[in-house]
Design a protein around this motif. Structure first.
Motif, PDB file in Angstrom:
ATOM      1  N   ASP A 109       7.051 -13.844   3.834  1.00 31.54           N
ATOM      2  CA  ASP A 109       7.204 -12.707   2.932  1.00 31.54           C
ATOM      3  C   ASP A 109       8.021 -11.567   3.540  1.00 31.54           C
ATOM      4  O   ASP A 109       8.152 -10.503   2.929  1.00 31.54           O
ATOM      5  N   VAL A 110       8.591 -11.774   4.726  1.00 34.26           N
ATOM      6  CA  VAL A 110       9.415 -10.748   5.363  1.00 34.26           C
ATOM      7  C   VAL A 110      10.873 -10.939   4.953  1.00 34.26           C
ATOM      8  O   VAL A 110      11.403 -12.050   5.001  1.00 34.26           O
ATOM      9  N   ASN A 111      11.533  -9.861   4.541  1.00 42.59           N
ATOM     10  CA  ASN A 111      12.928  -9.906   4.095  1.00 42.59           C
ATOM     11  C   ASN A 111      13.909  -9.438   5.154  1.00 42.59           C
ATOM     12  O   ASN A 111      15.099  -9.734   5.073  1.00 42.59           O
TER      13      ASN A 111
ATOM     14  N   ILE B 292       4.274  -4.922   9.878  1.00 40.83           N
ATOM     15  CA  ILE B 292       5.087  -5.173   8.683  1.00 40.83           C
ATOM     16  C   ILE B 292       4.926  -3.979   7.755  1.00 40.83           C
ATOM     17  O   ILE B 292       3.805  -3.568   7.446  1.00 40.83           O
ATOM     18  N   THR B 293       6.039  -3.403   7.353  1.00 42.89           N
ATOM     19  CA  THR B 293       6.027  -2.268   6.436  1.00 42.89           C
ATOM     20  C   THR B 293       6.891  -2.606   5.227  1.00 42.89           C
ATOM     21  O   THR B 293       7.554  -3.655   5.186  1.00 42.89           O
ATOM     22  N   GLU B 294       6.887  -1.715   4.236  1.00 38.46           N
ATOM     23  CA  GLU B 294       7.696  -1.929   3.041  1.00 38.46           C
ATOM     24  C   GLU B 294       8.562  -0.703   2.782  1.00 38.46           C
ATOM     25  O   GLU B 294       8.113   0.435   2.934  1.00 38.46           O
ATOM     26  N   SER B 295       9.817  -0.931   2.429  1.00 33.07           N
ATOM     27  CA  SER B 295      10.749   0.147   2.119  1.00 33.07           C
ATOM     28  C   SER B 295      11.609  -0.280   0.942  1.00 33.07           C
ATOM     29  O   SER B 295      12.332  -1.277   1.021  1.00 33.07           O
TER      30      SER B 295
ATOM     31  N   TRP C 297      15.233  -1.415  -7.771  1.00 33.34           N
ATOM     32  CA  TRP C 297      14.380  -0.813  -6.751  1.00 33.34           C
ATOM     33  C   TRP C 297      14.579   0.698  -6.688  1.00 33.34           C
ATOM     34  O   TRP C 297      14.477   1.298  -5.629  1.00 33.34           O
TER      35      TRP C 297
ATOM     36  N   GLY D 100      10.899  -1.793  -1.691  1.00 34.12           N
ATOM     37  CA  GLY D 100      10.613  -3.156  -2.111  1.00 34.12           C
ATOM     38  C   GLY D 100      10.866  -4.201  -1.055  1.00 34.12           C
ATOM     39  O   GLY D 100      10.426  -5.350  -1.202  1.00 34.12           O
ATOM     40  N   ALA D 101      11.570  -3.863   0.024  1.00 35.20           N
ATOM     41  CA  ALA D 101      11.870  -4.822   1.087  1.00 35.20           C
ATOM     42  C   ALA D 101      10.733  -4.855   2.104  1.00 35.20           C
ATOM     43  O   ALA D 101      10.269  -3.807   2.550  1.00 35.20           O
ATOM     44  N   ARG D 102      10.293  -6.049   2.459  1.00 37.05           N
ATOM     45  CA  ARG D 102       9.272  -6.227   3.488  1.00 37.05           C
ATOM     46  C   ARG D 102       9.964  -6.328   4.843  1.00 37.05           C
ATOM     47  O   ARG D 102      10.814  -7.197   5.069  1.00 37.05           O
TER      48      ARG D 102
END
Length: 315
Positions: A35-37, A8-11, A131, A13-15
């Motif tokens: 919590d994943v978008n 799981i990474t973040e870009s 964002w 603000g998106a998970r």
């Protein structure tokens, strides 16, 4: 709960939950952490059979980033002749309005002082975004270390900077690209953005460059580059090119499924592949029942617009 997530990474603000292609088919909402978008599959190559299988599973197959590129043409008149009449009138109206507002357009070599003056405006613009990411601050030293390659096209009323576009010149590729643009809040509806980009395009042509780029957009469902920018850039004569075709380290092919539509704007929009060619369609993901797909029609997406309901809706 078991999960198919590899990482799981973040870009912006998106998970983002990364999974393998084989795990995408049959993926269920309960397999995705709360919590994943966005669920994403990295695709190594063009593969019609694999891509169609992912589409049937509800995934959108797309480039991660796009460059907006155009040939500059032989002259301003010949370039304008390629545009639709409404687009030509829009440029002419914007130029008159900017002129009537007492704004002067100029082009000079970039200096550290002009970069920092621009950055004050850029930072204000970024602060108004949910964002927004201050790329100009991150890239400042990189730009200044190579400053001879840069020009700045500015719009001023007297001494007041109202907007500017910083352009990188790449004569070895006959290519000029807008790296950063910013405008004062009250100018966003006054046509200055259109005038500055048109002026930068004219400057590139006058310097003998063959192509001009409006820069790189994350193809992230309007999360950073709003859906309206697709139509705006297309109407100015620019077409999207997968960024990894120009910069191999950037982006690549992805297959994605939005987890609901509550993190991203509703509707959220992406340029997508419908086959393994370079032609795009527009995917629209929404909870709304009253959506008018005609609002998202654009000449840069010959495969048209489709509703792309996510297989991973929340609730």
């Amino acid at each position: 709960m078991t999960t198919a997530m590899v990482s799981i990474t973040e870009s912006y603000g998106a998970r983002i939950g990364w999974i393998r292609p084989d795990d995408a088919v049959g993926l269920r909402r309960q397999d995705v952490p709360d919590d994943v978008n966005l669920v994403r599959v990295r695709l190594d190559r063009r593969d019609d059979e694999q891509w169609e299988q992912l589409r049937r599973a509800g995934f959108v197959v797309k480039p991660g980033y796009v460059h907006w590129v155009s040939e500059v043409g032989e002259s301003e008149q010949s370039y304008a002749a390629r545009l639709a009449g409404k687009a030509r009138r829009g440029v002419a109206y914007a130029r008159r309005r900017v002129d009537d507002d007492g704004v002067t357009i100029s082009c000079e070599p970039l200096t550290p002082d002009s970069f920092d003056g621009f950055h004050s405006l850029y930072a204000l613009q970024i602060a108004g975004m949910r964002w927004g990411w201050n790329f100009a601050a991150v890239k400042r030293e990189e730009v200044l270390d190579d400053i001879d390659r840069y020009i700045i096209v500015s719009g001023r009323r007297g001494e007041e900077l109202l907007g500017a576009c910083i352009v990188r010149l790449e004569p070895e590729n006959s290519f000029a690209r807008a790296r950063f643009t910013a405008y004062a809040p009250e100018q966003r509806s006054q046509g200055l953005s259109r005038v500055l980009l048109w002026s930068a395009l004219n400057e590139a042509r006058a310097r003998g460059f063959a192509r001009f780029s409006l820069g790189v957009d994350p193809n992230l469902y309007g999360h950073i580059a709003e859906p309206g920018l697709i139509r705006f850039k297309a109407r100015l004569g620019f077409v999207p090119v997968p960024s990894h075709h120009l910069e191999p380290e950037l982006g690549g092919y992805h297959a994605e499924a939005v987890v609901g539509a509550d993190f991203f704007a509703d509707p959220c929009v992406a340029l997508e592949y419908r086959d393994s060619t370079s032609a795009y369609g527009v995917a629209v993901i929404t909870h709304r029942r009253d959506i008018d797909l005609a609002e998202y029609t654009t000449t840069v997406a010959p495969h048209g617009v489709r509703l792309a309901p996510s297989p991973l809706q929340k609730g």
